[in-house]
Motif scaffolding. Structure first.
Motif, PDB file in Angstrom:
ATOM      1  N   VAL A  36     -38.507 -29.269 -58.783  1.00 34.28           N
ATOM      2  CA  VAL A  36     -39.829 -29.712 -59.219  1.00 34.28           C
ATOM      3  C   VAL A  36     -40.465 -28.671 -60.130  1.00 34.28           C
ATOM      4  N   LYS A  37     -40.198 -27.401 -59.821  1.00 32.68           N
ATOM      5  CA  LYS A  37     -40.796 -26.340 -60.619  1.00 32.68           C
ATOM      6  C   LYS A  37     -40.072 -26.171 -61.946  1.00 32.68           C
TER       7      LYS A  37
ATOM      8  N   ALA B 252     -31.888 -34.715 -51.411  1.00 30.17           N
ATOM      9  CA  ALA B 252     -32.920 -35.736 -51.240  1.00 30.17           C
ATOM     10  C   ALA B 252     -34.076 -35.107 -50.476  1.00 30.17           C
ATOM     11  N   ASN B 253     -34.812 -34.215 -51.127  1.00 29.12           N
ATOM     12  CA  ASN B 253     -35.886 -33.531 -50.412  1.00 29.12           C
ATOM     13  C   ASN B 253     -37.082 -33.317 -51.328  1.00 29.12           C
ATOM     14  N   TYR B 254     -38.044 -32.558 -50.823  1.00 27.44           N
ATOM     15  CA  TYR B 254     -39.314 -32.400 -51.519  1.00 27.44           C
ATOM     16  C   TYR B 254     -39.211 -31.534 -52.763  1.00 27.44           C
ATOM     17  N   ALA B 255     -38.141 -30.762 -52.920  1.00 21.74           N
ATOM     18  CA  ALA B 255     -38.117 -29.716 -53.940  1.00 21.74           C
ATOM     19  C   ALA B 255     -37.406 -30.130 -55.218  1.00 21.74           C
TER      20      ALA B 255
ATOM     21  N   GLN C 206     -35.745 -36.415 -58.350  1.00 26.96           N
ATOM     22  CA  GLN C 206     -34.712 -37.406 -58.040  1.00 26.96           C
ATOM     23  C   GLN C 206     -34.294 -38.132 -59.316  1.00 26.96           C
TER      24      GLN C 206
ATOM     25  N   LYS D 289     -36.499 -39.119 -65.063  1.00 28.64           N
ATOM     26  CA  LYS D 289     -37.895 -39.360 -64.731  1.00 28.64           C
ATOM     27  C   LYS D 289     -38.823 -38.598 -65.659  1.00 28.64           C
TER      28      LYS D 289
END
Lengths: 182, 236
Positions: free
Chosen positions: B118-119, B151-154, B157, B161
């Motif tokens: 994400v970062k 498949a996690n918050y970090a 996906q 996108k």
């Protein structure tokens, strides 16, 4: 590693220096741990670091844990090390969740004193604990998120945080989802 | 040497000044030499077999597809496979893409080789935006295509996108052969249909380099006109 009786001695000595500082002491699988009152954490760490005969001068790790649904919910673990005797001692401070209905405090996040004055290495590790568990370290000079983006919402290593990701439908799910690929 | 040359000149019939009849005879002889054995329809077929006509647009795409400069950009373990794709054993130089550029300004292909956290996503997006057009992107491996095992918050996906992706290469990690196959697919795409319309799909019209850069970077009226005409041809 202090053995069981040695740990009892440390506990008794600490409770003599500051009454009711140590709540509990456990000795399990050759690992010694003190459970301390979070308000006394700085005094306990300073005593363990500076007292002759103890001298746990090295903080090898600081990390947080979430014991949901236990109460109190959070804990901060301090892994201390004496490098001369090669002895390790774990100090735990249990923190209640202020967001739970039984709590009396108004702050939204659990708080504990920062030990950065005693152990400078705690700087980044306290930031990491704040990032992932939302534990506020009072007195930390620069308490920002460590790994997640600055604008991230929530503290993702908490047990009630959704795991994220997206559902993936595999071929074996064809029975329940006919025509899923279309 | 000078003497030899003098002799040759004397013996060459072309050098001799001659009458109009001699000139005519030499012209006819030259025409016979040029004409060859074929005439009429046979000659047409002969020429058709050997000469190809095309448009500048198409030959430009062939040149682009066979001289791609990827960006030196690795995200995770897939980057190891990407590096070995460049190595002599697999040798992506066979397809003209061995020169990995260290600056996105000089690159026209970005290979997303690994999970995008994400970062990291805004960083990747900025690098993609810094690349000059025409530009392409390959999403290498399961992680950057769909999140993969993360498949996690970090982890994002799926890299498409936040940026357009031309080719997805499956695998965890894909072998160098798989990456080269995906690269060949991209080459075919560039030669066949160079503009897949991602600006329309991503609602990104007006984000061209010249359209964003202020008055100093605007194209001339002629260039804009040519661009519009090319768009009409391509859209038709």
């Amino acid at each position: 590693m202090p053995d069981g009786p040695g740990l009892e001695l440390i506990m008794a000595e600490l409770n003599r220096v500051r009454p009711e500082a140590v709540v509990d002491a456990t000795y399990d699988r050759e690992q010694a741990a003190l459970v301390v009152d979070p308000d006394a954490i700085l005094e306990v760490l300073a005593w363990l670091r500076d007292t002759p005969g103890q001298e746990y001068t090295f903080l090898s790790s600081l990390h947080a844990a979430d014991y949901l649904p236990a109460e109190p919910r959070f804990a901060v673990h301090y892994e201390l090390l004496n490098r001369d005797r090669y002895e390790r001692l774990r100090v735990k401070a249990l923190l209640a969740d202020p967001a739970s209905p039984s709590s009396s405090t108004t702050s939204p996040l659990p708080e504990i004193d920062s030990c950065i004055e005693l152990f400078p290495t705690a700087d980044f590790q306290e930031r990491e604990a704040y990032d992932f568990f939302g534990i506020v370290f009072r007195g930390h000079p620069d308490l920002r998120r460590m790994f997640m983006p600055e604008d991230y919402g929530g503290h993702p290593q908490r047990r009630d945080f959704p795991i994220g990701g997206e559902p993936v439908i595999f071929t074996r799910d064809e029975v329940e989802n006919p025509g899923w690929w279309q | 040497m000078e003497i030899e040359r003098q002799k040759l000149r004397v013996h060459s019939s072309l050098e001799q000044p001659g009458s109009p009849e001699e000139l005519r005879a030499r012209q006819l002889k030259a025409r016979d030499m040029l004409r060859g054995d074929l005439e009429g329809a046979d000659l047409d077929a002969y020429v058709e077999e050997r000469v190809m006509t095309t448009t500048l647009e198409k030959i430009l795409n062939v040149a682009r597809a066979n001289s791609i400069f990827p960006a030196t950009f690795g995200l995770a373990c897939c980057a190891i496979e990407m590096m070995s794709t460049v190595s002599p054993r697999y040798d992506i130089a066979r397809f003209g893409a061995e020169a990995f550029r260290a600056s996105p300004r000089q690159a026209d292909l970005i290979i997303l080789s690994g999970r995008v956290s994400v970062k990291m996503a805004p960083v990747v997006r900025r690098i993609y935006d810094q690349m000059l057009e025409p530009k392409w992107a390959i999403s290498m491996g399961a992680c950057s295509s769909s999140g993969g095992m993360f498949a996690n918050y970090a982890v994002v996906q799926g890299a498409d996108k936040f940026m357009p992706v031309d080719v997805h290469v499956p695998g965890c990690p894909p072998r160098p052969e798989a990456l080269m196959y995906g690269f060949n697919k991209l080459q075919r795409k560039i030669m066949g249909n160079p503009d897949p319309g991602w600006r329309t799909r991503y609602n990104a019209t007006g984000t061209e380099e010249w359209a964003r850069g202020g008055s100093g970077s605007k194209p001339s009226e002629e260039a804009l006109d040519a661009y519009r005409k090319a768009r009409e041809v391509l859209d038709a």
